[in-house]
Design a protein around this motif. Structure first.
Motif, short mmCIF file in Angstrom:
data_model
loop_
_atom_site.label_atom_id
_atom_site.label_comp_id
_atom_site.label_asym_id
_atom_site.label_seq_id
_atom_site.Cartn_x
_atom_site.Cartn_y
_atom_site.Cartn_z
N VAL A 14 27.44 37.20 40.78
CA VAL A 14 28.69 36.76 40.15
C VAL A 14 28.48 36.14 38.77
O VAL A 14 29.16 36.52 37.80
N PRO A 15 27.57 35.17 38.60
CA PRO A 15 27.37 34.61 37.26
C PRO A 15 26.97 35.66 36.23
O PRO A 15 27.40 35.60 35.06
N GLU A 57 32.40 38.27 29.66
CA GLU A 57 32.71 37.41 28.53
C GLU A 57 32.01 37.87 27.25
O GLU A 57 32.49 37.63 26.14
N ARG A 62 40.63 30.61 36.94
CA ARG A 62 40.39 30.53 35.49
C ARG A 62 40.64 31.89 34.87
O ARG A 62 39.99 32.87 35.23
N ARG A 63 41.59 31.96 33.97
CA ARG A 63 41.88 33.22 33.30
C ARG A 63 40.80 33.52 32.26
O ARG A 63 40.36 32.63 31.54
N LEU A 64 40.39 34.79 32.19
CA LEU A 64 39.32 35.18 31.28
C LEU A 64 39.83 35.67 29.94
O LEU A 64 39.04 36.08 29.08
N CYS A 71 40.90 37.31 36.17
CA CYS A 71 40.68 35.91 36.53
C CYS A 71 39.35 35.72 37.25
O CYS A 71 38.88 36.62 37.95
N GLU A 72 38.79 34.53 37.07
CA GLU A 72 37.68 34.08 37.90
C GLU A 72 38.26 33.20 39.00
O GLU A 72 38.97 32.23 38.71
N LEU A 85 30.16 37.60 35.29
CA LEU A 85 31.00 36.81 34.39
C LEU A 85 30.44 36.81 32.97
O LEU A 85 31.19 36.94 31.99
N HIS A 86 29.12 36.67 32.85
CA HIS A 86 28.49 36.69 31.53
C HIS A 86 28.72 38.03 30.85
O HIS A 86 29.06 38.09 29.65
N GLN A 137 41.33 36.58 48.10
CA GLN A 137 41.49 36.97 46.71
C GLN A 137 42.70 37.88 46.47
O GLN A 137 43.25 37.90 45.36
N THR A 140 37.41 30.83 42.18
CA THR A 140 36.39 30.06 42.90
C THR A 140 37.04 29.40 44.11
O THR A 140 38.04 28.69 43.97
#
Length: 248
Positions: free
Chosen positions: A146-147, A154, A92-94, A79-80, A150-151, A68, A82
């Motif tokens: 992690v999920p 966002e 993936r840019r947030l 960024c995310e 991310l939630h 990373q 994976t």
């Protein structure tokens, strides 16, 4: 430092940073990405830049760094990342607004305990290589967060993100010996008692910095509590575009 690469026959490499070396914040990955981009004039996209930086540090120098770090340096922003079992990375840019809104909640506290990041990372790598059950369980528990993280990002739920940070640190500290120090434990407890939403040792562990998530309205009280114990709360900003080359 003299160098010779892709038509550059001589030159000087200099590093300037707001934080001390051996802090575990990915400085070696950032330096390698910058050096490669400068000597090769950014003749390839960030994925290739990051892969080459990772290859040099991990395979050539034999350092147990993570995938990373060069990605964070090359892409910048929030960024995310994976990484597949085959070693392929998907970025993936947030969104810039998310990063700008998160920055006032972030802080770093120097532990004044520099060390080579390879020391704690090497211990973890060895345990995983021996299929250590505790280390494997710890990684699985962290992956489950992690999920949720991310939630929270966002949805701009930064207090919830702080709680997830705290839970992440509790797992990592439990399953990986040497991740924390007495000084780090004391400052984390102090910051949480003073109103921080979350706290953990940043980067490789074993020293370096404590990273905090603090609501802006509670930042002063947390900073004052830390100052009373000889520690300073530093602001955090982000670089939206990552590695760049400026032509003289």
């Amino acid at each position: 430092v003299a160098c010779q690469a892709n038509g550059v026959t001589h030159g000087e490499l200099a590093s300037v940073s707001d934080v001390a070396g051996n802090s575990g914040l990915g400085s070696s990955g950032a330096f390698l990405c910058a050096a490669l981009a400068a000597t090769r004039r950014l003749g390839y996209p960030p994925p290739e830049l990051t892969q080459e930086a990772y290859r040099l540090e991990r395979e050539v120098l034999g350092l147990p760094i993570g995938y990373q770090d060069p990605y964070a340096a090359a892409y910048g922003g929030l960024c995310e990342l994976t990484i597949t079992h085959e070693g392929q990375a998907v970025v993936r840019r947030l969104g810039q607004n998310c990063a700008e809104e998160l920055a006032p909640w972030l802080g770093l506290v120097p532990l004044a305990q520099p060390r080579a990041a390879a020391t704690p990372l090497g211990a973890l790598t060895a345990r995983l290589g021996e299929t250590d059950t505790g280390a494997t369980l710890g990684q699985a528990a962290i992956a489950d967060l992690v999920p949720q993280a991310l939630h929270a990002l966002e949805q701009r739920e930064y207090a919830a993100l702080g709680d997830l940070w705290r839970r992440h640190w509790e797992v990592k500290r439990r399953y990986v010996p040497g991740m924390s120090t007495d000084r780090a434990d004391a400052l984390i407890e102090l910051a949480l008692d003073a109103g921080a939403a979350g706290a953990k040792v940043a980067g490789a562990g074993g020293g370096g910095y404590v990273a905090l998530i603090v609501a802006p309205q509670r930042r002063t009280s947390v900073a004052e509590a830390l100052e009373g114990h000889g520690a300073e709360l530093l602001p955090v900003r982000y670089e939206p575009t990552g590695c760049r080359v400026y032509e003289p």
